[in-house]
Design a protein around this motif. Sequence first.
Motif, short mmCIF file in Angstrom:
data_model
loop_
_atom_site.label_atom_id
_atom_site.label_comp_id
_atom_site.label_asym_id
_atom_site.label_seq_id
_atom_site.Cartn_x
_atom_site.Cartn_y
_atom_site.Cartn_z
N ALA A 165 0.82 -1.23 0.06
CA ALA A 165 -0.01 -0.11 0.03
C ALA A 165 0.70 1.25 0.08
CB ALA A 165 -0.93 0.07 1.43
N ALA A 166 0.42 2.21 -0.63
CA ALA A 166 1.24 3.49 -0.95
C ALA A 166 1.04 4.24 0.59
CB ALA A 166 0.78 4.38 -2.19
N LEU A 167 2.18 5.09 0.86
CA LEU A 167 1.75 5.95 1.78
C LEU A 167 0.59 6.95 1.43
CD1 LEU A 167 5.50 6.75 2.64
CD2 LEU A 167 3.95 5.16 3.95
N PRO A 168 -0.02 7.40 2.64
CA PRO A 168 -1.10 8.36 2.48
C PRO A 168 -0.73 9.58 1.48
CG PRO A 168 -0.96 7.58 4.61
CD PRO A 168 0.13 7.00 4.00
N GLN A 169 0.52 9.94 1.67
CA GLN A 169 0.99 11.17 1.12
C GLN A 169 1.09 10.75 -0.53
OE1 GLN A 169 2.35 10.05 3.80
NE2 GLN A 169 3.87 11.39 4.60
N GLN A 170 1.58 9.64 -0.82
CA GLN A 170 1.86 9.22 -2.25
C GLN A 170 0.37 8.95 -2.97
OE1 GLN A 170 4.24 5.83 -1.64
NE2 GLN A 170 6.07 6.87 -1.68
N ALA A 171 -0.54 8.43 -1.96
CA ALA A 171 -1.80 8.22 -2.47
C ALA A 171 -2.64 9.40 -2.99
CB ALA A 171 -2.55 7.33 -1.63
N LEU A 172 -2.39 10.36 -1.97
CA LEU A 172 -3.16 11.64 -2.46
C LEU A 172 -2.47 12.38 -3.55
CD1 LEU A 172 -3.41 12.99 1.35
CD2 LEU A 172 -5.18 12.76 -0.21
N ALA A 173 -1.26 12.29 -3.50
CA ALA A 173 -0.44 12.73 -4.59
C ALA A 173 -1.09 12.25 -6.33
CB ALA A 173 1.01 12.52 -4.77
N GLN A 174 -1.14 10.78 -6.05
CA GLN A 174 -1.68 10.18 -7.27
C GLN A 174 -3.10 10.83 -7.62
OE1 GLN A 174 -1.64 5.82 -6.15
NE2 GLN A 174 0.89 5.92 -6.64
N TRP A 175 -3.87 10.66 -6.64
CA TRP A 175 -5.11 11.30 -6.82
C TRP A 175 -5.29 12.51 -7.35
CZ3 TRP A 175 -10.35 9.92 -4.98
CH2 TRP A 175 -10.63 8.50 -4.58
N ARG A 176 -4.45 13.61 -6.89
CA ARG A 176 -4.17 14.84 -7.26
C ARG A 176 -3.88 15.08 -8.73
NH1 ARG A 176 -1.16 16.41 -3.65
NH2 ARG A 176 0.74 16.38 -4.64
N ASP A 177 -2.95 14.12 -9.16
CA ASP A 177 -2.37 14.33 -10.59
C ASP A 177 -3.55 13.96 -11.42
OD1 ASP A 177 -0.11 14.85 -9.48
OD2 ASP A 177 1.19 13.08 -9.99
#
Length: 265
Positions: A130-142
């Motif tokens: 599982a991606a870190l929460p910050q990485q997951a948020l960055a993917q969603w933002r992109d």
Amino acid sequence: MPTALIAEDEPLLAQSLQVELARAWPALQVTAVVGDGLSAAREALRLRPDVLFMDIRMPGQDGLAAAEEVAERWPSDEAPMPQLVFVTAYDEYAARAFEAQALDYLMKPVQPQRLARTVARLQERLAAPAALPQQALAQWRDLLGAASPPRGESAPLKFIAASNAGGSTVRMVPVDEVLYFEAADKYVRVLTADAEHLIRTPLKQLLPQLDPQRFWQIHRAVVVRADAVDAVHRDEAGRMQLTLRGRPNEPLPVSRLYAPLFRAM
């Protein structure tokens, strides 16, 4: 067993996607099918699926706003953020997403070969740690950025034609005077240091007309002038608010999606 939620306002298309998913990914359990953005966000937060198939154009709240709400309220300390796949009939969105290499996109009507590639990628992601929460948020933002109207393709606005609260007077407000824009009901509030005006242009249509170097989106309903930011405050839960020079008594929330803008603060 992986789970999915389908948000699609056309029942036949929702049924077709569900049938094709059953063929391409037999192990996937579709736990809910909803037909509007408000229900999509509510059910996603309740069911916490592994994958969200989100139509962009839906009544009540579109898929972009629904996805932002999910990202904002997702309990990332309890469950990994879901994989997000947009489904759309509009070439403009898909072309923009593919240019940005956001492959989490399906065009209507969904083609089995294209769906198979999406499924393979989703399976690969879900099998990985599982991606870190910050990485997951960055993917969603992109991905949300790829699906939103592009910015900076024409000369940015210099003036905003806005009315007063009563609607009796229209004033040409210099964009340089605007501290922030805030979506409210059927209007967008235009705030300067000493006045408030109203416009009917939705925030998502206004944003592409603003200089992206000067105006930053900090929340799905708020865009601020960057050089007017005075301070950013973080509470014990990690939530951010900022204050602006000229309106120091009006703290504005910073969404989790946009918090990295102020990471050094």
